[in-house]
Design a protein around this motif. Structure first.
Motif, mmCIF file in Angstrom:
data_model
loop_
_atom_site.group_PDB
_atom_site.id
_atom_site.type_symbol
_atom_site.label_atom_id
_atom_site.label_comp_id
_atom_site.label_asym_id
_atom_site.label_seq_id
_atom_site.Cartn_x
_atom_site.Cartn_y
_atom_site.Cartn_z
ATOM 1 N N GLN A 66 -8.816 5.663 0.440
ATOM 2 C CA GLN A 66 -7.541 5.006 0.183
ATOM 3 C C GLN A 66 -7.166 5.204 -1.271
ATOM 4 O OE1 GLN A 66 -7.451 0.864 1.127
ATOM 5 N NE2 GLN A 66 -5.348 0.572 0.452
ATOM 6 N N THR A 85 -4.156 0.928 -5.347
ATOM 7 C CA THR A 85 -3.032 -0.001 -5.202
ATOM 8 C C THR A 85 -3.181 -1.087 -6.258
ATOM 9 O OG1 THR A 85 -2.883 0.402 -2.827
ATOM 10 C CG2 THR A 85 -1.830 -1.596 -3.670
ATOM 11 N N ASN A 107 3.563 1.575 1.530
ATOM 12 C CA ASN A 107 2.495 2.551 1.730
ATOM 13 C C ASN A 107 2.677 3.261 3.076
ATOM 14 O OD1 ASN A 107 1.367 1.783 -0.684
ATOM 15 N ND2 ASN A 107 -0.033 0.310 0.260
ATOM 16 N N VAL A 129 -0.148 9.001 -4.865
ATOM 17 C CA VAL A 129 0.539 7.730 -5.092
ATOM 18 C C VAL A 129 1.878 8.063 -5.742
ATOM 19 C CG1 VAL A 129 0.474 5.458 -6.164
ATOM 20 C CG2 VAL A 129 -1.651 6.544 -5.423
ATOM 21 N N ALA A 136 3.754 3.341 -4.066
ATOM 22 C CA ALA A 136 3.543 3.494 -2.623
ATOM 23 C C ALA A 136 2.721 4.755 -2.415
ATOM 24 C CB ALA A 136 4.865 3.583 -1.879
#
Length: 1190
Positions: free
Chosen positions: A39, A42, A362, A422, A438
């Motif tokens: 991932q 964030t 996202n 990102v 996002a």
């Protein structure tokens, strides 16, 4: 049967199943997935854009982020790389990007001011924080200046300028005298928003004080004071006569000429003002004139917004909260007095910093899928949009043929693993900016099941159920259901498969029992899970308790026989009047009945039998009437036994229509009590099969009625007859009748929108019942949008009764609509309900907290209101936390437990009571909203003065004997000051008779005292209290114990004070006196009493005289009588005398009774019958002795 709430992982799986519709925001929270899937970073936490810090504290700039692998952090300062390792004062928290700048070893915080930005990076991309502008709070001193006295004519206007030093943030301004008393303000004298003090007209009383402007700086908690102004007023009336202040024409009475109004602020007749959307608009008009003008506010071409407009500063200021574009326009203030009026027009322009219309979310895609990122914002002027990728401008990034930029949208086509990154969207105008991160994540994951394997689901026959099979995979798997490992895919008919993969069985039958298999498949593989479904028989009460009328004292039995599935545990309980029944000694509860022995009036009421298993329940109710003892009937009909009516029979449905039907029945026997009502009930087999509901009620004189029906309900009816004794058993059900479907005619009720977390809003409503659904597949269309933003409505379709809106700002209003829909169409347009997103903890504490001691146990508080935008929710109350730090009595231990006092609403003052006197206290204040407490204010200290003490402890009264009473006591638990002594008040009492009160004062160290009793009969009442210099405290009262022989006296009047008792005692005393006189006379006449010896010789006149009343007589030779002996000392000693005083009641046998009466008997022994002569016989009684004197 209500379906249980699904576990949290089900909701996560539902989100992921909707990837193709808009992309999921979060990876499922399953730890195995979290640890396995990659991932990009964030940002989860960051400091505010304008970060003002206290120069006395260390600097903290927050930056937190998550990702897999965990991200690393670096910072820029003023757009240049900030090397944290080179500055010994700067450090970064472990596993975090938060900067800590430490000044304990020296340094100036001002050296670190600037614009900071945090970068969180892992191998899949880089996320950026906002640009954080760091500023150090400043509270500069007032410039030195010498102020000349201000001289002004009475009635003239005046402005005292404050001109505070520029601080960061701006200080709070207030005016006080040099003695720190606040300047009284009214519509004539008031402070403007700029801090100046305005006098609409000066009066002579205004020069009674000096005027000092004060600036309070928030971060440093310091107050800077300007040199005071001295005001001199020239007047035509040199005497300041206070009586003129209430004169109906005060100005003319003081010789002040009247003037038309003119504006002191703002100048001229027109001005303009700009305000940003969402901020508060403050318009101000201050006018001079004699008399003092009144101010009124208007808006050209419309009304003031009543829900947002507030008048402040005696109507001199108009505040409109949270302005929007609709608040633009021209406003004017009108200043008027009896001499005339004047107007000032203010042109208001509403601009807007950028605000989100569509914030980028996202995006999680599978290889080869398409997607888009949308960054749409609005503002005034229109903001520009700039895209970045991993913190770099998109124009300088390597080209990507799968990516296309179209203004505020980036379109991705045929995404691959290399597309992960990102993206940042920066939208800005001259009033501000918005920055959003996002990420685009491309996952390649075979299907996997997210629920426990081989679940067992048990459901009641004819109910509806849903089998869940949450799954995850990328690309999104397709899901199919099979039963018992064979057959085709289950969908249609009695089955319905939802988009999230759940299988709904609309009506469970016995043949639906078995093993259901769900299979999730994508191009990478497949996964399956099994659910075993067991169908259970419903719990039914087949012999219900009946209404009964019984006599008091008899025994009654209420039956409740139940049929249930033998594999389920059955529990039978009873309710009385809808409350749990306590089974006492007079009751016996068995599996199929409840028996009540010795029925009493309190047993009357309704009794409900509740038969329940872990899956369902059934209940039946009966009413028990308890009669008192019956009297003889007055007529033959009254003597006939009455009973409940028999059940109606032969139900028939006719006149069938879409929305009505006629029901006809044949009444049963009324059993000597006329039928008063018929109750028609219905049952439907879709939502609540087997449950009967009241439909309507009809008079007992009819046996046919038209029933109004709802669409799409499979009705079945039954009828119950009612008379004064009770209700009949229900009739047998009618045949079923299904009405045709239609769109809903109503919407769900009780729609609410409330936040359960700070970043969400939960929309709930009361679901519609079977008779309101009007068709199959009842669902709800939920719409919401930010209030007053004119943005498009968001919507979702929900089958339950709640929906959660995520990623909301803190405590903002939303417009909400919930509309019902079935397969036939939508319901009517719903009403709009206002809800609010979740609250966060308040960000500010009450300031300028002032404490005034009212008395020894109470204080008054006053504080300044916090700004509404810092409450971050609904202001519930201001709350004071206070605790007793110590007592002024050094040796006294005190509890430092914190206590609290709340002041609901937007109040600015309150009273805290029930404090301990003579103590040191500390106090802090907070703002409280629905989430909780905000930060605490500066700690205030205060001391309560001396008070009166509490009551002395352990006051003991002991009575060791009938002469004294001992008193002992301990010092008061709460002296509440320095003890100066004790006061004792006491008085004797005997029954209702009270004696004289006496008072004793003791030193503070004395804790014992002895009271000498005045008499052994009376009791004493003691009242003891402790004293301080303030006065006497709470008193404690005790009474001396009662003596054992005082039991009668305590409750009866004192016998010695009664007249009859005094008279009786006098009579007895007189009788004893006469007896003594008689005895004395007889002794002095001893020879005159003839005495006969045992030889029966008669006495002659020459017999010797009796001596001293002892009846001792001698012969001629001086020899003693036979009945006497001579003692050793030569005296005559009586022995065995037949005529002694003992025999006359003066010896040991003579006595008084308890009441004082004489009970001794003046008697003569039997052998004295030989005595001759009237003299001896008369001497046998005191009365005769008295008569013998005659």
């Amino acid at each position: 049967m209500a379906r249980p709430q699904p576990p949290p992982w089900v909701h996560a799986a539902v989100l992921l199943c909707l990837l193709g519709l808009g992309g999921a925001i979060e990876i499922p929270m399953d730890p195995s997935i979290q640890n396995e899937l990659s991932q990009p970073p964030t940002i989860t936490k960051q400091s505010v854009k304008d970060h003002i810090v206290d120069p006395r504290d260390n600097i903290l700039i927050e930056c937190e982020a998550k990702g897999n692998p965990a991200p690393s952090f670096h910072w820029t300062r003023n757009s240049r790389f900030f090397n944290v390792a080179k500055d010994p004062r700067v450090s970064m928290r472990r596993r975090s990007g938060t900067l800590v700048i430490d000044f304990r070893s020296g340094g100036r915080p001002e050296e670190y001011e600037g614009e900071y930005q945090c970068f969180a990076r892992n191998k899949f991309g880089t996320a950026l924080s906002n640009r954080i502008r760091l500023q150090v709070s400043k509270s500069p001193l007032w410039p030195k200046e010498n102020l000349d006295p201000v001289v002004v004519q009475e009635g003239a206007p005046l402005t005292l300028q404050c001109n505070p030093p520029p601080g960061l943030p701006s200080p709070v301004i207030f005016w006080m005298s040099s003695s720190m008393e606040p300047i009284t303000q009214d519509k004539r004298v008031s402070q403007g928003h700029n801090g100046d003090l305005y006098f609409s007209n000066v009066m002579v009383q205004d020069m009674q004080t000096d005027y000092s402007c004060n600036a309070r700086f928030h971060f440093t908690h310091t107050i800077q004071q300007k040199n005071p102004f001295t005001l001199k007023v020239l007047t035509n009336h040199p005497y300041n006569d206070s009586s003129l202040r209430n004169h109906p024409d005060m100005y003319s009475a003081r010789g002040v000429s009247e003037r038309t109004p003119s504006f002191m602020y703002p100048q001229g007749t027109a001005s303009s003002q700009m305000v940003l959307r969402g901020m508060d608009l403050l318009l101000e008009c201050i006018a001079s004139g004699v008399p003092t003008p009144d101010i009124a506010w208007y808006k050209k071409g419309g009304d003031l917004p009543s829900d947002k407009a507030k008048f402040e500063n005696f109507n001199k200021a108009l505040r409109i909260t949270s302005v929007s574009e609709e608040d633009s326009g021209e406003y004017f203030c009108l200043a008027s007095n009896k001499m005339g009026s004047i107007r000032h027009t203010i042109s208001v322009r509403v601009k807007a910093a950028p605000y989100w219309l569509d914030e980028p979310k996202n995006l999680i895609l599978a290889p080869g899928e398409d997607g888009r990122l949308v960054c749409r914002a609005n503002g005034n002027p229109k903001p520009t949009v700039q895209w970045m990728v991993n913190g770099e401008p998109l124009q300088s990034a390597p080209p990507n043929p799968n990516r296309e930029v179209a203004g505020d949208t980036i379109i991705f086509r045929d995404t691959q693993i290399s597309s992960r990154a990102v993206y940042q969207c920066n939208t800005s105008n001259e009033h501000g900016y918005l920055l959003a991160n996002a990420f685009v994540s491309v996952l390649d994951v075979p299907p996997r099941m997210m629920s426990p394997r081989n679940q067992l689901i048990r459901v009641i026959l004819y109910n509806r159920t849903r089998l869940d099979c949450p799954f995850f995979g990328s690309p999104i798997p397709t899901l199919r259901w099979f039963k018992n490992g064979q057959g085709s895919n289950l969908d249609g008919g009695n089955y319905h498969v939802y988009e999230n993969g759940s299988l709904e069985i609309k009506m469970i039958r016995k043949e639906d029992q078995g093993i259901y298999t769900c299979v999730a498949t994508n191009i990478l593989g497949k996964a399956e899970n099994q659910v075993r479904l067991e169908v259970k028989d419903p719990t039914r009460i087949f012999r219900m308790p009946e209404d009964q009328v019984v006599k008091r004292g008899t025994t009654v039995q209420l039956e409740c026989r139940v049929k249930h599935d033998p594999s389920l545990k059955l529990t039978v309980s009873w309710l009385k009047d809808d409350q749990p029944l306590y089974i006492g000694n007079r009751m016996k509860k068995e599996d199929d009945s409840l028996t009540i022995f010795g029925v009493a009036e309190r047993d009357q009421g309704s009794y409900t039998c509740v038969a329940s298993t872990e899956l369902d329940q059934d209940l039946a109710k009966a009413y028990l009437t308890v009669l008192a003892d019956q009297t003889t009937p007055t007529n033959r009909l009254a003597a006939l036994p009455k009973g409940r009516p028999d059940r109606p029979r032969d139900l028939e449905l006719t006149d069938l229509a879409e929305r009505s039907v006629r029901l006809t029945w044949i009444p049963g026997d009324d059993n000597n009590s006329p039928i008063t009502d018929y109750v028609v009930q219905f049952e439907e087999d879709q939502f609540q099969p087997g449950v009967w509901h009241d439909h309507s009620k009809f008079p007992g004189s009819v046996n046919s009625a038209v029933l109004q029906l709802s669409p799409y309900v499979n009705y079945q009816f039954r009828v119950i007859a009612v008379n004064e004794v009770g209700s009949s058993h229900p009739s047998l059900p009618s045949e079923r009748y299904r009405t045709s479907g239609a769109p809903p005619e109503s919407n769900p009720s009780d729609v609410k929108g409330e936040g359960t977390r700070k970043n969400n809003m939960e929309i709930t409503w009361t679901p519609m019942n079977a008779t309101s659904a009007f068709g199959p597949n009842l669902r709800y269309i939920v719409k919401w949008r930010r209030r007053e933003t004119r943005e498009t409505w968001n919507n979702a379709t929900v089958w339950g009764s709640r929906f959660v809106v995520g990623q909301t700002p803190v405590y903002v209003p939303y417009e909400i609509r919930v509309q019902a829909e079935n397969d036939f169409g939508k319901g009517p347009e719903p009403d709009t309900v206002i809800g609010y997103s979740g609250e966060d903890y308040p960000r500010a504490a009450p300031t300028d907290v002032k404490i005034r001691v009212l008395n020894s146990t109470a204080i008054s508080l006053q504080w300044n209101r916090v700004y509404s935008d810092t409450v971050q929710g609904q202001l519930r109350e201001y709350r004071a936390y206070y605790w007793r730090e110590s007592s002024l009595l050094k040796s006294l231990w005190v509890s430092q437990k914190r206590q609290q006092a709340g002041f609901p609403g937007d109040r600015l003052r309150g009273v805290v009571s029930r404090l301990f006197p003579y103590s040191n206290y500390k106090l802090e204040m907070v703002v409280v909203n629905g989430r909780g407490d905000g930060p605490r204010s500066e700690t205030k200290e205060f001391t309560t003065p001396e008070g009166v003490p509490s009551a002395p402890r352990r006051f003991r009264v002991r009575q060791p004997n009938l002469q004294t009473i001992n008193l002992e006591w301990d010092h008061p638990e709460h002296p509440n000051g320095i003890l100066t002594g004790y006061s004792l008040r006491y008085l004797p009492f005997n029954g209702t008779k009270l004696g004289k009160q006496m008072v004793e004062n003791f030193s503070p160290n004395q804790t014992k005292f002895t009271v000498q009793r005045a008499d052994p009969v009376s009791r004493y009442r003691f009242t003891l209290s402790a004293r301080t210099q303030v006065g006497s405290g709470e008193a404690v009262t005790e009474e001396s114990p009662a003596a054992p022989n005082e039991a009668y006296t305590n409750n009866q009047p004192d016998i010695v004070t009664q007249g009859w008792f005094i008279g009786l005692m006098c009579a007895i005393a007189l009788l004893v006196l006469i007896l003594l006189i008689v005895c004395f006379i007889k002794r002095s006449r001893g020879g005159k009493y003839p005495v006969r010896e045992k030889k029966d010789v008669p006495l002659g006149p020459e017999d010797p005289k009796e001596e001293d009343g002892s009846f001792d007589y001698s012969d001629e030779d001086n020899k003693p009588l036979q009945a006497s002996q001579t003692s050793l000392d030569g005296t005559i000693k009586q022995q065995e005398s037949d005529d002694s005083l003992v025999d006359y009641g003066e010896g040991g046998e003579g006595q008084f009774n308890e009441d004082g009466s004489f009970i001794g008997q003046y008697t003569v022994k039997k052998d004295k019958e030989e005595t001759e002569g009237n003299e001896s016989s008369e001497a046998t009684s005191p009365v005769n002795a008295i008569y013998s004197l005659a």
